[in-house]
Write a protein that holds these residues in place. Sequence first.
Motif, short mmCIF file in Angstrom:
data_model
loop_
_atom_site.label_atom_id
_atom_site.label_comp_id
_atom_site.label_asym_id
_atom_site.label_seq_id
_atom_site.Cartn_x
_atom_site.Cartn_y
_atom_site.Cartn_z
N ALA A 73 0.86 -1.19 0.00
CA ALA A 73 0.00 0.00 0.00
C ALA A 73 0.89 1.24 0.00
O ALA A 73 1.99 1.24 0.57
N PHE A 74 0.40 2.27 -0.63
CA PHE A 74 1.12 3.55 -0.74
C PHE A 74 1.10 4.25 0.61
O PHE A 74 0.05 4.42 1.22
N PHE A 75 2.27 4.68 1.09
CA PHE A 75 2.36 5.27 2.42
C PHE A 75 1.58 6.59 2.49
O PHE A 75 1.73 7.48 1.65
N ARG A 76 0.78 6.71 3.53
CA ARG A 76 0.11 7.95 3.91
C ARG A 76 -0.12 7.87 5.42
O ARG A 76 0.31 6.92 6.07
N SER A 77 -0.77 8.83 5.98
CA SER A 77 -1.11 8.76 7.41
C SER A 77 -2.27 7.78 7.58
O SER A 77 -3.37 8.00 7.08
N TYR A 78 -1.98 6.67 8.28
CA TYR A 78 -2.97 5.63 8.51
C TYR A 78 -3.33 5.59 9.99
O TYR A 78 -2.46 5.78 10.86
N SER A 79 -4.58 5.28 10.27
CA SER A 79 -5.01 5.04 11.64
C SER A 79 -4.65 3.61 12.03
O SER A 79 -4.37 2.76 11.17
N VAL A 108 5.46 11.34 0.71
CA VAL A 108 5.75 12.05 1.95
C VAL A 108 6.59 13.30 1.67
O VAL A 108 7.63 13.22 1.03
N LYS A 109 6.14 14.43 2.19
CA LYS A 109 6.87 15.69 2.01
C LYS A 109 7.84 15.96 3.15
O LYS A 109 8.87 16.61 2.96
N ALA A 110 7.53 15.49 4.36
CA ALA A 110 8.41 15.67 5.52
C ALA A 110 8.33 14.41 6.37
O ALA A 110 7.24 13.98 6.74
N MET A 111 9.49 13.84 6.71
CA MET A 111 9.50 12.57 7.41
C MET A 111 8.83 12.66 8.78
O MET A 111 8.28 11.67 9.28
N LYS A 112 8.85 13.83 9.38
CA LYS A 112 8.21 13.97 10.71
C LYS A 112 6.71 13.69 10.62
O LYS A 112 6.10 13.24 11.59
N ASP A 113 6.13 13.94 9.43
CA ASP A 113 4.71 13.68 9.25
C ASP A 113 4.39 12.19 9.21
O ASP A 113 3.22 11.80 9.33
N ALA A 114 5.42 11.36 9.03
CA ALA A 114 5.21 9.92 8.92
C ALA A 114 5.36 9.19 10.25
O ALA A 114 5.06 8.00 10.33
N GLU A 115 5.80 9.87 11.29
CA GLU A 115 6.21 9.19 12.51
C GLU A 115 5.08 8.43 13.20
O GLU A 115 5.28 7.31 13.69
N ALA A 116 3.90 9.00 13.23
CA ALA A 116 2.80 8.32 13.92
C ALA A 116 2.46 7.00 13.24
O ALA A 116 2.26 5.97 13.90
N THR A 117 2.41 7.02 11.92
CA THR A 117 2.13 5.79 11.17
C THR A 117 3.26 4.78 11.34
O THR A 117 3.01 3.57 11.50
N LEU A 118 4.49 5.24 11.33
CA LEU A 118 5.63 4.34 11.50
C LEU A 118 5.60 3.66 12.87
O LEU A 118 5.95 2.48 13.00
N SER A 119 5.19 4.39 13.88
CA SER A 119 5.09 3.81 15.22
C SER A 119 4.08 2.66 15.26
O SER A 119 4.34 1.61 15.86
N ILE A 120 2.94 2.87 14.62
CA ILE A 120 1.93 1.81 14.58
C ILE A 120 2.44 0.62 13.77
O ILE A 120 2.25 -0.54 14.15
N LEU A 146 20.75 8.55 3.07
CA LEU A 146 21.21 7.52 4.00
C LEU A 146 21.06 7.94 5.46
O LEU A 146 20.79 7.10 6.32
N ASP A 147 21.20 9.22 5.74
CA ASP A 147 20.99 9.68 7.11
C ASP A 147 19.54 9.52 7.55
O ASP A 147 19.26 9.34 8.74
N VAL A 148 18.61 9.59 6.61
CA VAL A 148 17.21 9.33 6.94
C VAL A 148 17.05 7.87 7.36
O VAL A 148 16.38 7.56 8.35
N TYR A 149 17.68 6.96 6.63
CA TYR A 149 17.65 5.55 7.01
C TYR A 149 18.25 5.35 8.41
O TYR A 149 17.71 4.60 9.23
N ARG A 150 19.36 6.00 8.67
CA ARG A 150 20.01 5.86 9.99
C ARG A 150 19.06 6.33 11.09
O ARG A 150 18.94 5.68 12.14
N ASP A 151 18.40 7.44 10.85
CA ASP A 151 17.48 7.98 11.84
C ASP A 151 16.30 7.04 12.06
O ASP A 151 15.93 6.76 13.20
N LEU A 152 15.72 6.55 10.98
CA LEU A 152 14.58 5.64 11.10
C LEU A 152 14.97 4.35 11.79
O LEU A 152 14.25 3.84 12.66
N ALA A 153 16.11 3.79 11.41
CA ALA A 153 16.55 2.52 11.99
C ALA A 153 16.85 2.66 13.47
O ALA A 153 16.65 1.72 14.25
#
Length: 333
Positions: A73-79, A108-120, A146-153
Amino acid sequence: MILELHSPLDMHLHLRDGDMMKLVAPLSSASFAGAVIMPNLVPPVADAGAVQAYRQRVLDACGDDVFQPYMTAFFRSYSEKELSRLKELVFGIKLYPAGATTNSEGGVKAMKDAEATLSIMQEMDIPLLVHGESHGFVMDREAEFLDVYRDLATRFPRLTICMEHITTAAAVQLLDEFENLAATVTLQHLLITLDDVAGGMLRPHLFCKPIAKRPEDREALLQAALSGHPRLMFGSDSAPHPIHAKEACGCAAGVFTAPIALPRLAALFDEHGALDRLQGFVSGHACALYGLNPPARTVRLQRREMLVPDAYEGHGQKVVPMDAGCTIPWRLI
């Protein structure tokens, strides 16, 4: 010589939709027991209903072939409720930075907007697949990401993160820094550099994103694949476009490799004395990492020359493959 591969998988595949899918899907299902299907259609595949409907269209296009489409599925803000439903239907969620590649404008325009979905996703054990490029200079886009990957990991240590279609030596090194990072690599990035694309006459059918890089990058990718790195998997990123979209001043990004992927990989691994590592690269590593149980199927290849067609045609579509008109040393039988 005959080579048998058991339940080979393509861990990154574009099948498009409509008449184009009717042409290209059987060219993948003829070779592979399954594939991870990308969701960047127009509109993107971004909810349970769309995933189910697209999966059925894929199965219909593949006919009687034994083939398992692993949907995304295409990433967006999911409940949490939406992700709970999707978990039953998808292999993972695919994140595109907005505008990074074909049909990714809604990414995704800003990775901070993805954090809630990533947590779930982390709590539900849903893999994250990422097209990892910045919007910087084209040769530096993967390195800058690559620094984005480091941060996410680091911040989501229980989230399995797949760096899709890696192209650089730096990405190979990063793969060993975090146990929750995996990666796919394409056929073309194991074989070509930017010089093959634009060093002489421009070759539009070799143009893709991420763009092919330097010889040292290709060598690092190849050595990681040949050595059997357990978190590196084959993902063709086979991306068909009609000829008029490729042979144009605004050349579409994508290399169509589906019909030659396994024969070309067999030739490459054979050339380097590593045929015993090919099974892991095209199936074993992915099955171990993700706990997949693909359909039981044996695909046989022979060390015998094959002339690659100039194009594949059908359903009103015409697509040029990589190595069109060339002879390659292995074929499917």
